[in-house]
Design an enzyme around this catalytic site. Structure first.
Site, short mmCIF file in Angstrom:
data_model
loop_
_atom_site.label_atom_id
_atom_site.label_comp_id
_atom_site.label_asym_id
_atom_site.label_seq_id
_atom_site.Cartn_x
_atom_site.Cartn_y
_atom_site.Cartn_z
CD GLN A 29 46.61 37.76 50.08
OE1 GLN A 29 47.66 38.31 49.86
NE2 GLN A 29 46.35 36.55 49.60
N GLY A 87 42.37 35.40 45.33
CA GLY A 87 41.49 35.09 44.21
C GLY A 87 40.92 36.36 43.63
CG HIS A 88 42.47 39.27 41.86
ND1 HIS A 88 43.60 39.94 41.46
CD2 HIS A 88 42.38 39.50 43.19
CE1 HIS A 88 44.17 40.54 42.50
NE2 HIS A 88 43.45 40.27 43.56
CE LYS A 112 43.35 43.07 46.16
NZ LYS A 112 42.27 42.60 47.06
CG ASP A 148 37.84 38.70 49.90
OD1 ASP A 148 38.40 37.99 49.04
OD2 ASP A 148 37.83 38.43 51.11
#
Length: 444
Positions: free
Chosen positions: A223, A40-41, A16, A13
Site C-alpha cells: 500500500q 498486489g505487486h 513498488k 499502486d
C-alpha cells in the site's frame, strides 16, 4: 552496504513491485513487513508479467532470502497458490521464509469483511473484501490465529472450535449468513500447515543474523503512506502501517539498523476505492492517464482514479517516513500531454494550506492550487540516462524533487526492468544529491 525501506509515497499502486525487484538484485534479504493479500505487486520480466500478493518481489532472485514478516497477515490458500504458480514457471521458492508469529486470515474474516462493507452502504470505505481488516482486528483483540498455531494440530483444533463458534454467532445474528463448519475449516487449514511448515522460522532472529553478517536487507512495504492506519486519510485507509516506521514493528528489528528510506511515487497520482482525492481528473486527461498507465488494481481489477501529481501529500510522505531519496515511476505516461499540472498547495475555505490536513472533513474541502509546466510531447520509454530525457521531462523531475525537497535516485519509464534510469543504487551508492542539487540535474 545499506539496509533500505521501500515505501509508497502516495495511496499505493506507485510501482513498488518493480522498484523492489530492481533493488533486490543488490539485496541479500528482502522482507515484506505488513499488509496481506489486499496488496498486489506486478513485476514484468521479459515477456512474463507476475502478480504477487504476499511473496516478496525478491523471490525472482534465487540467492536472495525472502521473508514474510510478523506484521503481515497471511491467507495460506493464496500464498500457496503463488508458490505453485512460481514453481510451474520454474522459479524456485525454497528461499521463502515465513514468520511464525504472523497472523492468519481465516474464512470467517473474508465473510465478515465483505458483509460489513456491504452494510456500510454509502459509508463504505473501499475494502478489497479479502479479510484483512477483520484479521488485524482479531490480532488486536488477542483472539487471532498465528502461523505457529497452525503448526500445533491439537492446539489449532481447540482454538478454532471455540473461535468459529463465536464467529458463527456474528455471521448469523449480525449479517444473516450461514454458519461455518468448524471441522471443514480445521481440516483445510491443517493441510495448509503441512505445506507451509518447511518455510516457517523465527523471522526476527533470521533478520538479526543477516544484519550481524552485514548483509544488505531490503524492507518492502505494501500500500502507501496515505493508506496508513495512523497517518493516512482515515477512515479510508488500510488496517496496518505501510509507513517506514512500520518496517521495524512488522519485521521485528530496531530503528537503528535502517540506513535509508526510498519513497516510490508516480509522476501523477492515483487512488483506488473511496475517499477524498483533491487532484482527481474526470475528463479526457484522466482517461488518458488511466489507459496509458493501465490503471487497474492488481488485486481487485478495480479502475484506479487518476489525477495530477500532488506535492502536498508528497511532502507529507517525506516527513512521515523520513524519505531521503525518491523513485519516480510512469513518467512515460505523461509523454503525450501539452501541459502538465502539479498541485503545490491547497485552498481550504479561501485560505492557502501548504500542509496535509489531518481532518478528513478538511481534506474533503481541499481545492488544489496548481502550477502548470510544459509537456515534452515525445516518447521517453527508450531513455536510459538523464541525458537521454527531453529537457522538459528533466525539468519536470527537477521541479518535483525541489517541491518535495528530496533527490530522485530512480526514474521508471515503463513496466520492463530495462525501462529504468538508475541515477544511484540506494543500496550501494553513497548518500548524495542526485537530481536535486541547487536546481541542477546530476547525470552521474
Amino acid at each position: 552496504m545499506a539496509n533500505v525501506v521501500v515505501i509508497g509515497a502516495q495511496w499505493g499502486d506507485e510501482g513498488k513491485g518493480k522498484i523492489t525487484d530492481l533493488l533486490s538484485r543488490s539485496a541479500d534479504v528482502v522482507v515484506r513487513y505488513q499488509g496481506g493479500v489486499n496488496a498486489g505487486h506486478t513485476v514484468v520480466v521479459g515477456e512474463q508479467t507476475l502478480k504477487l500478493h504476499l511473496i516478496p518481489s525478491g523471490i525472482l532472485y534465487p540467492d536472495t532470502q525472502c521473508i514474510i514478516g510478523s506484521g503481515t497477515v497471511i491467507d495460506p490458500k493464496i500464498l500457496l497458490g503463488e508458490v505453485d504458480m512460481l514453481e510451474q514457471l520454474g522459479i524456485p521458492t525454497d528461499h521463502l521464509l515465513i514468520s511464525q508469529t504472523a497472523h492468519v486470515t481465516m474464512p470467517y474474516h473474508r465473510l465478515i469483511d465483505a458483509a460489513a462493507e456491504q452494510q456500510r452502504g454509502s459509508h463504505k470505505i473501499g475494502t478489497t473484501g479479502r479479510g484483512i481488516g477483520p484479521t488485524y482486528a482479531d490480532k488486536s483483540e488477542r483472539t487471532g490465529i498465528r502461523v505457529l498455531d497452525l503448526m500445533d494440530p491439537e492446539g489449532l483444533r481447540e482454538q478454532l472450535t471455540w473461535t468459529i463458534a463465536q464467529k458463527n454467532i456474528i455471521l448469523d445474528k449480525l449479517y444473516g449468513l450461514p454458519p461455518l463448519d468448524a471441522e471443514s475449516v480445521i481440516e483445510e487449514y491443517s493441510g495448509y500447515a503441512e505445506r507451509l511448515r518447511p518455510h516457517v522460522v523465527d523471522s526476527s532472529l533470521t533478520i538479526d543474523e543477516a544484519w550481524r553478517k552485514r548483509k544488505n536487507i531490503l524492507f518492502e512495504g505494501a500500500q502507501g503512506t496515505l493508506l496508513d492506519l495512523d497517518h493516512g486519510t482515515y477512515p479510508y485507509v488500510t488496517s496496518s502501517n505501510p509507513v517506514a516506521g512500520g518496517a521495524c514493528i512488522g519485521a521485528g528489528v530496531g530503528p537503528t539498523i535502517i540506513d535509508r528510506v526510498i519513497g516510490v511515487a508516480k509522476a501523477y497520482t492515483t487512488r483506488v476505492g473511496e475517499g477524498p482525492f483533491p487532484t482527481e481528473l474526470h475528463g479526457d486527461v484522466g482517461e488518458l492517464l488511466c489507459q496509458r498507465g493501465a490503471e487497474f488494481g492488481t488485486t481487485t481489477g478495480r479502475r484506479r482514479r487518476c489525477g495530477w501529481f500532488d506535492a502536498v501529500i508528497g511532502r507529507y510522505a517525506v516527513r512521515i517516513n523520513g524519505i531521503d531519496c525518491l523513485a519516480i515511476t510512469k513518467l512515460d505516461v505523461l509523454d503525450d500531454l501539452d501541459e502538465i499540472k502539479v498541485c503545490v498547495a491547497y485552498d481550504i475555505d479561501g485560505e492557502r494550506c501548504d500542509h496535509f490536513p489531518s481532518s478528513a472533513r478538511s481534506f474533503a474541502n481541499c481545492q488544489p492550487i496548481y502550477k502548470s509546466v510544459p509537456g515534452w510531447k515525445q516518447s521517453t520509454s527508450h531513455c536510459r540516462s538523464l541525458d537521454d530525457l527531453p529537457k522538459a521531462a528533466l525539468d519536470y523531475l527537477k521541479f518535483l524533487a525541489e517541491l518535495m525537497e528530496v533527490p530522485i535516485a530512480i526514474v521508471s519509464l515503463g513496466a520492463s526492468r530495462d525501462q529504468t534510469i538508475i541515477v544511484e543504487d540506494p543500496i550501494h551508492g553513497p548518500k548524495r544529491a542526485l537530481l536535486y542539487a541547487n536546481g541542477e540535474a546530476s547525470a552521474q
